[in-house]
Design a protein around this motif. Structure first.
Motif, PDB file in Angstrom:
ATOM      1  N   GLY C  18      92.448 -37.244  23.944  1.00 33.44           N
ATOM      2  CA  GLY C  18      91.441 -37.340  22.780  1.00 33.44           C
ATOM      3  C   GLY C  18      90.300 -36.656  23.038  1.00 33.44           C
ATOM      4  O   GLY C  18      90.463 -35.589  23.923  1.00 33.44           O
ATOM      5  N   GLY C  20      89.041 -34.311  20.621  1.00 33.22           N
ATOM      6  CA  GLY C  20      89.019 -33.114  20.299  1.00 33.22           C
ATOM      7  C   GLY C  20      88.130 -32.687  19.413  1.00 33.22           C
ATOM      8  O   GLY C  20      87.222 -33.187  19.197  1.00 33.22           O
ATOM      9  N   ARG C  21      88.539 -31.399  18.729  1.00 37.72           N
ATOM     10  CA  ARG C  21      87.373 -30.744  18.044  1.00 37.72           C
ATOM     11  C   ARG C  21      86.718 -31.677  16.905  1.00 37.72           C
ATOM     12  O   ARG C  21      85.280 -31.255  16.581  1.00 37.72           O
ATOM     13  CB  ARG C  21      87.965 -29.448  17.331  1.00 37.72           C
ATOM     14  CG  ARG C  21      87.178 -28.638  16.732  1.00 37.72           C
ATOM     15  CD  ARG C  21      87.774 -27.282  16.087  1.00 37.72           C
ATOM     16  NE  ARG C  21      87.908 -26.387  17.175  1.00 37.72           N
ATOM     17  CZ  ARG C  21      89.086 -25.544  17.146  1.00 37.72           C
ATOM     18  NH1 ARG C  21      90.230 -25.690  16.281  1.00 37.72           N
ATOM     19  NH2 ARG C  21      89.303 -24.751  18.253  1.00 37.72           N
ATOM     20  N   THR C  22      87.402 -32.503  16.248  1.00 36.01           N
ATOM     21  CA  THR C  22      86.838 -33.277  15.128  1.00 36.01           C
ATOM     22  C   THR C  22      86.269 -34.634  15.530  1.00 36.01           C
ATOM     23  O   THR C  22      85.723 -35.405  14.678  1.00 36.01           O
ATOM     24  CB  THR C  22      88.049 -33.455  14.028  1.00 36.01           C
ATOM     25  OG1 THR C  22      88.915 -33.915  14.659  1.00 36.01           O
ATOM     26  CG2 THR C  22      88.504 -32.328  13.500  1.00 36.01           C
ATOM     27  N   GLY C  23      86.590 -34.939  16.700  1.00 43.26           N
ATOM     28  CA  GLY C  23      86.004 -36.122  17.183  1.00 43.26           C
ATOM     29  C   GLY C  23      84.639 -36.206  17.481  1.00 43.26           C
ATOM     30  O   GLY C  23      83.875 -35.363  17.771  1.00 43.26           O
ATOM     31  N   ASP C  47      94.587 -33.798  20.917  1.00 45.55           N
ATOM     32  CA  ASP C  47      94.459 -33.898  19.591  1.00 45.55           C
ATOM     33  C   ASP C  47      95.900 -34.409  19.061  1.00 45.55           C
ATOM     34  O   ASP C  47      96.828 -34.105  19.785  1.00 45.55           O
ATOM     35  CB  ASP C  47      94.048 -32.443  18.831  1.00 45.55           C
ATOM     36  CG  ASP C  47      93.416 -32.719  17.170  1.00 45.55           C
ATOM     37  OD1 ASP C  47      94.048 -33.252  16.602  1.00 45.55           O
ATOM     38  OD2 ASP C  47      92.570 -31.826  17.024  1.00 45.55           O
ATOM     39  N   ASP C  49      97.164 -33.197  16.364  1.00 43.76           N
ATOM     40  CA  ASP C  49      97.693 -32.159  15.622  1.00 43.76           C
ATOM     41  C   ASP C  49      97.864 -31.349  17.086  1.00 43.76           C
ATOM     42  O   ASP C  49      96.553 -30.737  17.701  1.00 43.76           O
ATOM     43  CB  ASP C  49      96.669 -31.568  14.803  1.00 43.76           C
ATOM     44  CG  ASP C  49      97.013 -30.337  14.368  1.00 43.76           C
ATOM     45  OD1 ASP C  49      97.711 -29.483  15.163  1.00 43.76           O
ATOM     46  OD2 ASP C  49      96.819 -29.780  13.110  1.00 43.76           O
ATOM     47  N   ARG C  52      96.273 -27.595  16.963  1.00 44.52           N
ATOM     48  CA  ARG C  52      94.968 -27.665  16.978  1.00 44.52           C
ATOM     49  C   ARG C  52      94.438 -28.017  18.312  1.00 44.52           C
ATOM     50  O   ARG C  52      93.210 -27.450  19.077  1.00 44.52           O
ATOM     51  CB  ARG C  52      94.459 -28.565  15.903  1.00 44.52           C
ATOM     52  CG  ARG C  52      92.955 -28.341  15.714  1.00 44.52           C
ATOM     53  CD  ARG C  52      92.431 -29.380  14.423  1.00 44.52           C
ATOM     54  NE  ARG C  52      92.908 -30.615  14.665  1.00 44.52           N
ATOM     55  CZ  ARG C  52      92.675 -31.711  13.735  1.00 44.52           C
ATOM     56  NH1 ARG C  52      92.137 -31.208  12.586  1.00 44.52           N
ATOM     57  NH2 ARG C  52      93.108 -32.961  13.911  1.00 44.52           N
ATOM     58  N   GLY C  53      94.918 -28.871  19.026  1.00 48.24           N
ATOM     59  CA  GLY C  53      94.728 -29.404  20.363  1.00 48.24           C
ATOM     60  C   GLY C  53      94.708 -28.499  21.386  1.00 48.24           C
ATOM     61  O   GLY C  53      93.808 -28.243  22.125  1.00 48.24           O
ATOM     62  N   THR C  92      90.268 -42.180  22.879  1.00 49.63           N
ATOM     63  CA  THR C  92      91.064 -42.331  21.768  1.00 49.63           C
ATOM     64  C   THR C  92      90.932 -43.493  20.954  1.00 49.63           C
ATOM     65  O   THR C  92      89.969 -44.331  21.486  1.00 49.63           O
ATOM     66  CB  THR C  92      92.681 -42.351  22.017  1.00 49.63           C
ATOM     67  OG1 THR C  92      92.629 -43.210  23.039  1.00 49.63           O
ATOM     68  CG2 THR C  92      93.071 -40.945  22.798  1.00 49.63           C
TER      69      THR C  92
END
Lengths: 390, 390, 390, 390
Positions: C18, C20-23, C47, C49, C52-53, C92
């Protein structure tokens, strides 16, 4: 603590010139004077509009026939009465202070006058001589300097809790004149016209408060020279200023900086004072009026709260609300008015010993304020150059 | 928001000169540089005491044979390696900045240097020419100017949210040198000796931060003249100063006052900035680092919080912690180090277009800081007289 | 003070699941772990995804082949490498904490997990037993409790500077969920769904921070009973809560009140703690993060500033920025990550003596947080009735 | 703005029972009543010590023969005079409120009484009936609720600027009773004795202020049930409390928490109120008395300053000092006294229409405060259980 017990022999018979319904400052005089029965408001020339002034005075509880159209009529009318007033507050535009004060003194009336006192020190000296001759008091309403925490600062300096004073940082700024004066009422406009305001705008209007405060807290220091950089950000106010910075050097080597402005957009914190010594600092701001910050280098900062037993006696003696309870500007004005009343009472009684040690903002404080303004203008006119103070 | 994703092509091989175990500033460089993998600390000459410096370096994760006794050895040793460092941070006393920077540049190494950059603008110009010739970057660590709310102020000024700038009020004061220096360590004493500190003490040490900040927020204004009143309250510090006030006039008529002091006993609030325009003001202080005060005259004051969507993109882009979570000084240093890394990366890649618009505190900012110090000293030496800036 | 010198034998090989970019929270873990070279980020399943991850991980400097699609693949992949990671952070949604932690431990990996740790104390006990059996560490990221002034509070309580503890007042509130969740992304929605969030929303999300803090500052007190009044002002969040008040009674007679809310519209001050004893109080808020208020009844309040020599050694030892310089949330996370690393290092080395006295938020702290949540829910479900804690 | 103009037909002839030289609260009554000439202090039974009371009264300007030894003598003496007083303020310990109020009303005198009004709602109902029968006013001095920013909060709630009210957070705490009462004077001791204080200590002494404030700001909400957890940290004060938390549920689903304490060691911030709605919050504290914080979720926080034109008319109408100038607790008391005077004047004139809409803290407010105290005690006595309010 002050609890309303009378400290003078009897209430003073009091009148106001100016301070009418539309003015900004009249209520401060009244709430300062009336709450403890020290003054009785018996007469007034409250307004340039005589009918409005009379209506207003009556609603303040003044007899209609003692609501006068002009200060001249007031002086004359009251002189003819056995119960005529004995002290007059002057809450009018600056340019009238001198003539009204002079007329009152000549008529044997004590005077309480708004700051800046007059336009020149020559006028101040003349009035001081007249007051002395007549054995009358002239008080000046430096309103916020009645606050118990201001006197706490003074007491702490006196006790050398700060060590040698090094730095003084004073500011009184707001933004109420950030815009130009188009459409502004006369209550704004007279302040920026040299004919009605005198040689300064914000320096006189709010800077004199700061200067008097510095004298109150630092009576042992002598101002040697200063530099004043003033500016009218709204050009129509020139040659008067809506912003000024004053640098000052004291005889002990201390350095002061003082800032006054009425174009400090949005600022509502207005007054803040900081005195720095070799050991510690004290700071106060009217946006946290109940707190004094006392900082000893290397120790945790201390927050002193008004009305608490750990304060100096000079501060506790003049507290009105008591700890936990906000001491407002009105309470501070009440102290100023009380101290002036005590001076008047002593003058009436011929108590020279009392007057010798009694502290209140009187003709000397007013004169020094004007002297400081003269030096500021002299400096500014020389291109923000250093000038000797005396 | 910054989330640690790399913006440069690969990590930079990095060394430090100074910043050892007993220094105050070394960790700020390291925490600023290392958290995002932008720099790798591979070598150092951390300490005048070579053994202590080696022990320290090893505990920082540097190989023992790349912990050098002197910066000269570092340059020589790294030059001989295929994986030698390419950028060196200089965290040493002022008087060594010039010679170390020059030596590094000559050896083809980029430099990140503490402020004040050098002693004279002549030195700055020489170094600028050398860096240009070598296609190398010189960054200057004006550490707090990486804060997202500082850049919010700049963005708001740029968008004319404040109107015409009228008043600038800057202060950075503390009291850590309120006492005399008897018994103080060398870390204090070199700062007050002209041979090691250069022509100023607090003006260079903390005043240059303020001056760079003013350039960052007000890039469209030109400083025309200034007056500097400086003083050593501890006499042994003279001719250097532990207190100074600087008044400044800008080409648009704006007035600035700037105060630096290390004898402001007890003050821990240290930095506060206020920019006043014809419409509104912005103010920031590091004692409330997450808040920006934005005051439009006649409207309620506004408290802007870092990381919130209503901020300008320039501010949001460089936020690290996000709203509700305190953005510290270390985060600000990380931004400064990142921007310098991006410049170095672009220089390495020969990306002139990027460098043209990329903003970071570089040789120009460092030079302007020194130019400002020269003007301050010129003014102070003339008796706190007005001097033209350029 | 912490200056980046390594306190463990070598850097730990680290992975993230977990974050990731959007977190929202991933960067806090990274900036906390990476700045001092204590951890090396070598792998991740960043991620849901996978592509993306992987892209994100590569930009963080992780090798592409160590950016995994799932935590299962990560465990498997790293197990097969000589240089495989040895510790995994779990950032996460709540419902995955238990299964990921369990899988990691089974694979011989230390775990650092977000709060609230798991859904039930039964899960906690099972994991605790597993960790013990495997000689592995489970750390919990109570991020703000690494702040030097939080530890100053604990040290002052320990030294009895406050006297007997009487009142505890804790709050962590904001308004980010004041509106309903229509249109909100999954990052918001999973928090209000019992399947993904567990038995609580704000109690677990932010209340556990407060509860852990109370344990940290008051280790000598035992919570006897509590009452929890919780409510979902946005009805779709029921049975979970967006607002709760918890009253608590301690074995010494002390009373606590604790408030958590995510519908406290507009509040950005978020965290404030106050501990009141028979002699004095201490209070801290992250809106003035550098200050601790220490108030002895009848004396001036004291403002303690982080990093100053007058603080307790426990506080000074963990300061990173030094006095005058803002200690941010990232610095606090770095301390937490450092303490967990020291535990892992000691476990690796089999240093039981060190582990016996070493303090960090571990499995016990995580378990107690879950136990407290269970009691809160039990009370709330009984109509905000008093329940025994144990 | 209030400027001292009279709003009633003539000044009221006024007497005080209690409030003597050694009391804490007497001056608040006097400064509240006297500054605008609304009341004239003509008589009093100021002190249990009759001689001291007479001396004190005379120094307040009361005629010696109208300084009575007891309230009974006052009522009798004044009844025999054509110019006898018409309204009496009761500033005595709680247990005397009922009997003095009853005696005054029977004698045809209006009453202004300290809080908590009486011991039971039965007493309140009896007095309410008596006052109605006699066409007399009973006012209650909830002193701080005269502040212009308190009324700004109420006006903003009324205009739905906050949306639906969700959370109410009220606190009034100090530490003046943190120590035990050994050696304390009677002024402290009567407050913790059920015979003289009634069924509560801090709940009645300061909690009723908060409860009245909540009624003032939230007149549209109905309190449905509450839970009170009270405690005497100084055991000799039991069964009365020096600390209490009250949780409250309103008919619209809103949740309130209220904290009162006199053992909150060192706290001088005392009063703070926060009202949270679905759209925004407002908060006020007497430690920043001139500011109201208004926070719309997702927008910058707003700081509203008293006396500014952007405020609601209800607030501006009752401002006394004007923007920039601190409005103190005395000013707030003046408003309360003025509103009660207007009620008395209307009652005298038989102006039922005016009384129908005129707001002031009267017998109803006093009764509701006592009803709330009864519910608090009922809850506390049941082990801090939930009880229905009505």
């Amino acid at each position: 603590m002050i609890n309303g017990e009378r400290t003078i022999s009897r209430p003073l018979r009091w009148a106001m010139v100016g301070g009418g319904r539309t003015g900004q400052v009249g209520y401060k005089h009244r709430t300062g004077a009336l709450r403890d029965g020290t003054y009785q408001l018996l007469a007034g020339a409250f307004d340039l509009d005589a009918a409005r002034g009379r209506d207003f005075g009556v609603r303040l509880g003044v007899a209609a026939d003692r609501c006068y159209a002009t200060y001249e009529e007031l002086i004359k009318g009251e002189a003819g009465r056995a119960d005529g007033v004995e002290v007059v507050s002057v809450a009018t535009p600056n340019f009238t202070h001198y003539e009204i004060t002079k007329a009152c003194l000549k008529a044997g009336l004590h005077v309480i006058c708004e700051k800046p006192l007059f336009f020149t020190t020559a006028e101040c000296d003349e009035i001081a001589a007249l007051a002395k001759e007549k054995n009358l008091v002239v008080g000046v309403t430096y309103g916020f300097t009645g606050h118990p925490l201001v006197h706490q600062m003074a007491a702490m300096v006196k006790k050398s809790l700060l060590g040698d004073i090094r730095i003084v940082d004073l500011a009184y700024t707001h933004g109420f004149n950030a815009g130009d004066d188009t459409g502004a009422g006369e209550a704004v406009r007279w302040r920026t016209n040299p004919k009605t305001a005198g040689p300064t705008f914000v320096l006189g209007d709010i800077g004199t408060h700061l200067y008097y405060l510095s004298e109150l807290v630092l009576p042992h220091l002598k101002l040697e020279k200063l530099l004043c950089d003033r500016k009218a950000f709204i050009p129509t106010r020139a040659p008067l200023e809506d912003h000024a910075t004053v640098l000052m050097h004291y005889d002990n080597g201390a350095r002061a900086r003082l800032w006054v402005s009425s174009v400090d957009a949005g600022n509502m914190g207005s007054q803040r004072y900081r005195f720095v010594g070799s050991k510690a600092s004290v700071a106060w701001s009217d946006s946290h009026p109940d707190q004094l910050v006392y900082e000893v280098q290397g120790e945790p900062g201390r927050i002193l709260h008004h009305g608490m037993p750990y304060l100096e006696p000079e501060s506790l003696a003049i507290d009105r609300m008591g700890a936990l309870h906000t001491e407002g500007l009105g309470d501070s004005w009440s102290n100023i008015y009380l101290w002036i009343a005590e001076a008047i009472d002593a003058a009436r009684r011929g108590d020279a010993a009392f007057l010798k040690t009694h502290h209140y903002p009187g003709i000397h404080a007013g004169t020094e304020g004007v002297r400081w303004l003269e030096a500021c203008v002299r400096s500014a006119d020389a291109g923000a150059a250093w000038v000797d103070f005396h």
